[in-house]
Design a protein around this motif. Structure first.
Motif, PDB file in Angstrom:
ATOM      1  N   LEU A 228       0.823  -1.211   0.000  1.00 19.37           N
ATOM      2  CA  LEU A 228       0.000   0.000   0.000  1.00 19.37           C
ATOM      3  C   LEU A 228       0.856   1.258   0.000  1.00 19.37           C
ATOM      4  O   LEU A 228       0.516   2.255  -0.653  1.00 19.37           O
ATOM      5  N   THR A 229       1.966   1.235   0.722  1.00 20.19           N
ATOM      6  CA  THR A 229       2.840   2.407   0.775  1.00 20.19           C
ATOM      7  C   THR A 229       3.378   2.749  -0.604  1.00 20.19           C
ATOM      8  O   THR A 229       3.362   3.911  -1.028  1.00 20.19           O
ATOM      9  N   VAL A 230       3.855   1.734  -1.321  1.00 21.04           N
ATOM     10  CA  VAL A 230       4.376   1.959  -2.676  1.00 21.04           C
ATOM     11  C   VAL A 230       3.255   2.407  -3.615  1.00 21.04           C
ATOM     12  O   VAL A 230       3.403   3.348  -4.400  1.00 21.04           O
ATOM     13  N   SER A 231       2.118   1.734  -3.526  1.00 20.42           N
ATOM     14  CA  SER A 231       1.006   2.034  -4.428  1.00 20.42           C
ATOM     15  C   SER A 231       0.486   3.452  -4.213  1.00 20.42           C
ATOM     16  O   SER A 231       0.186   4.173  -5.179  1.00 20.42           O
ATOM     17  N   LYS A 232       0.373   3.865  -2.973  1.00 22.48           N
ATOM     18  CA  LYS A 232      -0.116   5.210  -2.660  1.00 22.48           C
ATOM     19  C   LYS A 232       0.822   6.280  -3.215  1.00 22.48           C
ATOM     20  O   LYS A 232       0.387   7.287  -3.786  1.00 22.48           O
ATOM     21  N   ALA A 233       2.133   6.045  -3.065  1.00 21.14           N
ATOM     22  CA  ALA A 233       3.105   7.009  -3.576  1.00 21.14           C
ATOM     23  C   ALA A 233       3.062   7.089  -5.101  1.00 21.14           C
ATOM     24  O   ALA A 233       3.295   8.151  -5.693  1.00 21.14           O
ATOM     25  N   ALA A 234       2.771   5.971  -5.739  1.00 20.82           N
ATOM     26  CA  ALA A 234       2.834   5.916  -7.201  1.00 20.82           C
ATOM     27  C   ALA A 234       1.555   6.378  -7.881  1.00 20.82           C
ATOM     28  O   ALA A 234       1.598   6.872  -9.021  1.00 20.82           O
ATOM     29  N   LEU A 235       0.415   6.231  -7.233  1.00 19.69           N
ATOM     30  CA  LEU A 235      -0.863   6.434  -7.920  1.00 19.69           C
ATOM     31  C   LEU A 235      -1.018   7.803  -8.593  1.00 19.69           C
ATOM     32  O   LEU A 235      -1.535   7.871  -9.720  1.00 19.69           O
ATOM     33  N   PRO A 236      -0.622   8.909  -7.972  1.00 19.00           N
ATOM     34  CA  PRO A 236      -0.786  10.189  -8.681  1.00 19.00           C
ATOM     35  C   PRO A 236      -0.065  10.214 -10.023  1.00 19.00           C
ATOM     36  O   PRO A 236      -0.569  10.806 -10.993  1.00 19.00           O
ATOM     37  N   HIS A 237       1.076   9.560 -10.083  1.00 18.30           N
ATOM     38  CA  HIS A 237       1.878   9.561 -11.310  1.00 18.30           C
ATOM     39  C   HIS A 237       1.335   8.551 -12.317  1.00 18.30           C
ATOM     40  O   HIS A 237       1.416   8.773 -13.528  1.00 18.30           O
ATOM     41  N   LEU A 238       0.755   7.463 -11.840  1.00 19.73           N
ATOM     42  CA  LEU A 238       0.099   6.513 -12.732  1.00 19.73           C
ATOM     43  C   LEU A 238      -1.168   7.126 -13.317  1.00 19.73           C
ATOM     44  O   LEU A 238      -1.522   6.855 -14.467  1.00 19.73           O
ATOM     45  N   ARG A 239      -1.844   7.972 -12.552  1.00 21.67           N
ATOM     46  CA  ARG A 239      -3.005   8.682 -13.093  1.00 21.67           C
ATOM     47  C   ARG A 239      -2.582   9.588 -14.252  1.00 21.67           C
ATOM     48  O   ARG A 239      -3.296   9.739 -15.241  1.00 21.67           O
ATOM     49  N   ALA A 240      -1.428  10.192 -14.119  1.00 18.45           N
ATOM     50  CA  ALA A 240      -0.965  11.125 -15.149  1.00 18.45           C
ATOM     51  C   ALA A 240      -0.637  10.431 -16.458  1.00 18.45           C
ATOM     52  O   ALA A 240      -0.709  11.051 -17.528  1.00 18.45           O
ATOM     53  N   THR A 241      -0.277   9.156 -16.385  1.00 21.98           N
ATOM     54  CA  THR A 241       0.126   8.428 -17.601  1.00 21.98           C
ATOM     55  C   THR A 241      -0.902   7.391 -18.045  1.00 21.98           C
ATOM     56  O   THR A 241      -0.686   6.713 -19.054  1.00 21.98           O
ATOM     57  N   GLY A 242      -2.005   7.246 -17.289  1.00 18.74           N
ATOM     58  CA  GLY A 242      -2.924   6.149 -17.585  1.00 18.74           C
ATOM     59  C   GLY A 242      -2.214   4.822 -17.393  1.00 18.74           C
ATOM     60  O   GLY A 242      -2.295   3.924 -18.236  1.00 18.74           O
ATOM     61  N   GLY A 243      -1.516   4.705 -16.266  1.00 17.99           N
ATOM     62  CA  GLY A 243      -0.596   3.591 -16.061  1.00 17.99           C
ATOM     63  C   GLY A 243      -1.212   2.351 -15.450  1.00 17.99           C
ATOM     64  O   GLY A 243      -2.437   2.195 -15.375  1.00 17.99           O
ATOM     65  N   ARG A 244      -0.328   1.480 -15.001  1.00 15.80           N
ATOM     66  CA  ARG A 244      -0.743   0.163 -14.502  1.00 15.80           C
ATOM     67  C   ARG A 244      -0.126  -0.110 -13.136  1.00 15.80           C
ATOM     68  O   ARG A 244       1.071   0.127 -12.927  1.00 15.80           O
ATOM     69  N   LEU A 245      -0.959  -0.612 -12.242  1.00 16.31           N
ATOM     70  CA  LEU A 245      -0.538  -0.997 -10.904  1.00 16.31           C
ATOM     71  C   LEU A 245      -0.708  -2.507 -10.797  1.00 16.31           C
ATOM     72  O   LEU A 245      -1.824  -3.021 -10.823  1.00 16.31           O
ATOM     73  N   ILE A 246       0.423  -3.202 -10.695  1.00 14.44           N
ATOM     74  CA  ILE A 246       0.437  -4.667 -10.726  1.00 14.44           C
ATOM     75  C   ILE A 246       1.049  -5.165  -9.419  1.00 14.44           C
ATOM     76  O   ILE A 246       2.109  -4.687  -9.001  1.00 14.44           O
ATOM     77  N   THR A 247       0.395  -6.115  -8.784  1.00 14.69           N
ATOM     78  CA  THR A 247       0.893  -6.652  -7.526  1.00 14.69           C
ATOM     79  C   THR A 247       1.025  -8.166  -7.622  1.00 14.69           C
ATOM     80  O   THR A 247       0.062  -8.852  -7.980  1.00 14.69           O
ATOM     81  N   VAL A 248       2.213  -8.670  -7.339  1.00 14.14           N
ATOM     82  CA  VAL A 248       2.427 -10.114  -7.297  1.00 14.14           C
ATOM     83  C   VAL A 248       1.937 -10.606  -5.937  1.00 14.14           C
ATOM     84  O   VAL A 248       2.482 -10.232  -4.899  1.00 14.14           O
ATOM     85  N   THR A 249       0.895 -11.408  -5.955  1.00 12.90           N
ATOM     86  CA  THR A 249       0.366 -11.964  -4.708  1.00 12.90           C
ATOM     87  C   THR A 249       0.766 -13.432  -4.650  1.00 12.90           C
ATOM     88  O   THR A 249       1.937 -13.757  -4.579  1.00 12.90           O
ATOM     89  N   SER A 250      -0.194 -14.338  -4.734  1.00 11.57           N
ATOM     90  CA  SER A 250       0.085 -15.767  -4.621  1.00 11.57           C
ATOM     91  C   SER A 250      -1.246 -16.489  -4.719  1.00 11.57           C
ATOM     92  O   SER A 250      -2.304 -15.900  -4.449  1.00 11.57           O
ATOM     93  N   VAL A 251      -1.194 -17.775  -5.061  1.00 16.31           N
ATOM     94  CA  VAL A 251      -2.414 -18.565  -4.886  1.00 16.31           C
ATOM     95  C   VAL A 251      -2.813 -18.575  -3.408  1.00 16.31           C
ATOM     96  O   VAL A 251      -3.973 -18.797  -3.065  1.00 16.31           O
ATOM     97  N   GLY A 252      -1.825 -18.293  -2.531  1.00 14.93           N
ATOM     98  CA  GLY A 252      -2.104 -18.146  -1.104  1.00 14.93           C
ATOM     99  C   GLY A 252      -2.857 -16.878  -0.776  1.00 14.93           C
ATOM    100  O   GLY A 252      -3.227 -16.658   0.380  1.00 14.93           O
ATOM    101  N   GLY A 253      -3.105 -16.033  -1.770  1.00 12.46           N
ATOM    102  CA  GLY A 253      -3.974 -14.887  -1.583  1.00 12.46           C
ATOM    103  C   GLY A 253      -5.431 -15.223  -1.827  1.00 12.46           C
ATOM    104  O   GLY A 253      -6.303 -14.379  -1.667  1.00 12.46           O
ATOM    105  N   VAL A 254      -5.682 -16.468  -2.225  1.00 15.00           N
ATOM    106  CA  VAL A 254      -7.049 -16.928  -2.480  1.00 15.00           C
ATOM    107  C   VAL A 254      -7.383 -18.133  -1.607  1.00 15.00           C
ATOM    108  O   VAL A 254      -8.469 -18.224  -1.039  1.00 15.00           O
ATOM    109  N   VAL A 255      -6.429 -19.063  -1.478  1.00 18.84           N
ATOM    110  CA  VAL A 255      -6.652 -20.297  -0.741  1.00 18.84           C
ATOM    111  C   VAL A 255      -5.802 -20.286   0.535  1.00 18.84           C
ATOM    112  O   VAL A 255      -4.567 -20.235   0.463  1.00 18.84           O
ATOM    113  N   GLY A 256      -6.443 -20.319   1.681  1.00 16.36           N
ATOM    114  CA  GLY A 256      -5.717 -20.399   2.947  1.00 16.36           C
ATOM    115  C   GLY A 256      -5.016 -21.730   3.087  1.00 16.36           C
ATOM    116  O   GLY A 256      -5.593 -22.781   2.788  1.00 16.36           O
TER     117      GLY A 256
END
Length: 293
Positions: free
Chosen positions: A130-158
Motif C-alpha cells: 500500500l505504501t508503494v502504491s499510494k506514492a505511485a498512484l498520482p503519477h500513474l493517473r498522469a500516464t494512464g498507467g498500470r498498478l500490478i501486484t504479485v500476490t500468490s495462490v495463497g492470496g485466495v486459498v488459505g
C-alpha cells in the motif's frame, strides 16, 4: 482529516520509453520481471531493500544484454518509498507502471508465532504494497498507467502453517479488488498476479532449515506432514521457474485490457478455481486437511 489528492499534470506524449518501477528484484520473480521488462523496451527501475544484494540482478541483466536502473527501496520505510518514487519522476519525468513484488514468506502457526512475527509479515506483504502504491498512484493517473501486484495462490486459498502469509496476501487481494474499479475511473489499470509454486523461492524466503528436526510442540506432526508434502512440490522439479512466472507480469504490462486476476500456470488456475467455486468452504478444507494428516 482527509484531503483531496492533487492531480499532477498529464504527461506529454513522447518517444521516450515507458518507465516501470519494480520492487523486490534481488532474486526470483522480481529479478526475472525486471530483466523481461527491460528486454521488452521498458525503462526499468529495479529496486531492492539492500543494494549490496544486487549482484545476481546485475549479472542477469548483463547476460540478457539489457540495462537496469538499480535503486534502493525498502517498502516498510515510507521515506525510502517516497525518495525512490520522487527520484524516478525527477530523472525520467514519468511513471507508467509499478510492479509490487517485494514480499516475505513465513512458516508458522498462531499459537507458536509471536505477535511481532505476525506484524512483520503484514508490514512487508500488505502495508508495504500500500505504501508503494499510494506514492505511485498520482503519477500513474498522469500516464494512464498500470498498478500490478504479485500476490500468490495463497492470496485466495488459505494454507496450513502459512496463516499470516495468506492473511497478508488475502488482504492485498481484497484491497486491490476493491481499488480496481475506482482507479479505472481515472485511467489506471489494477491487476494481481498469482503464482503457485516457484522454484527456490519457498525455501529461500522462509528462513527455516526444512531438513532439520523442527519442534512445533503439539503441532510438530502436522508441520512435518506439511513440510514433506510441500518440499516435494517445490523441490522435485515441478515448480515453475521465476522467468515463467514473470511472463504473467509481462501480460499485465502489455495486454490491452489486462484481467484483474492473472494466474501464472494451469495448476494455479485450477487451484484458485477450487476456492472460487467453493461456496461452503468444504472443498478447500478437505484439500488442505490432507496436507497435514
Amino acid at each position: 482529516m482527509s484531503t483531496t489528492p492533487s492531480s499532477p499534470s498529464p504527461v506529454t506524449p513522447s518517444t521516450a520509453p515507458r518507465t516501470v518501477l519494480i520492487t523486490g528484484t534481488s532474486s526470483g520473480i522480481g529479478l526475472a520481471a525486471a530483466v523481461a521488462a527491460a528486454r521488452a523496451g521498458w525503462r526499468t527501475v529495479a529496486t531492492l531493500r539492500d543494494t549490496s544484494r544486487a549482484d545476481a540482478l546485475r549479472q542477469a541483466a548483463a547476460e540478457a544484454g539489457v540495462e537496469l536502473d538499480i535503486r534502493q527501496l525498502d517498502v516498510t520505510d515510507e521515506a525510502s518509498v517516497t525518495a525512490a518514487v520522487d527520484g524516478v519522476l525527477a530523472d525520467y519525468g514519468r511513471l507508467d507502471a509499478v510492479v509490487n513484488n517485494a514480499g516475505a514468506g513465513h512458516l508458522g502457526t498462531l499459537e507458536n508465532d509471536t505477535m511481532e512475527d505476525i506484524r512483520k509479515v503484514m508490514e512487508v506483504n500488505f502495508f508495504g504494497v500500500l505504501t508503494v502504491s499510494k506514492a505511485a498512484l498520482p503519477h500513474l493517473r498522469a500516464t494512464g498507467g498500470r498498478l500490478i501486484t504479485v500476490t500468490s495462490v495463497g492470496g485466495v486459498v488459505g494454507q496450513p502453517f502459512n496463516e499470516v502469509y495468506c492473511a497478508a496476501k488475502f488482504a492485498v487481494e481484497g484491497y486491490m479488488e476493491s481499488l480496481a474499479p475506482v482507479a479505472r475511473t481515472l485511467g489506471v489499470s489494477v491487476s494481481v498476479v498469482e503464482p503457485g509454486a516457484v522454484a527456490t523461492e519457498f525455501v529461500n524466503n522462509l528462513g527455516v532449515d526444512l531438513g532439520a528436526a523442527i519442534d512445533a510442540g503439539p503441532y510438530t506432526a502436522a508441520l512435518h506432514s506439511y513440510i514433506d508434502r510441500t518440499t516435494k512440490q517445490f523441490l522435485d522439479g515441478s515448480a515453475q521457474t521465476p522467468a515463467g512466472a514473470a511472463e504473467a507480469v509481462m501480460e499485465a504490462l502489455h495486454s490491452d485490457r489486462p484481467a484483474f486476476r492473472i494466474q501464472t500456470t494451469d495448476w494455479a488456475r485450477s487451484f484458485v478455481g477450487t476456492k472460487l467455486t467453493d461456496v461452503d468452504g468444504s472443498a478447500v478444507q478437505d484439500l488442505t486437511t490432507a496436507w497435514v494428516a
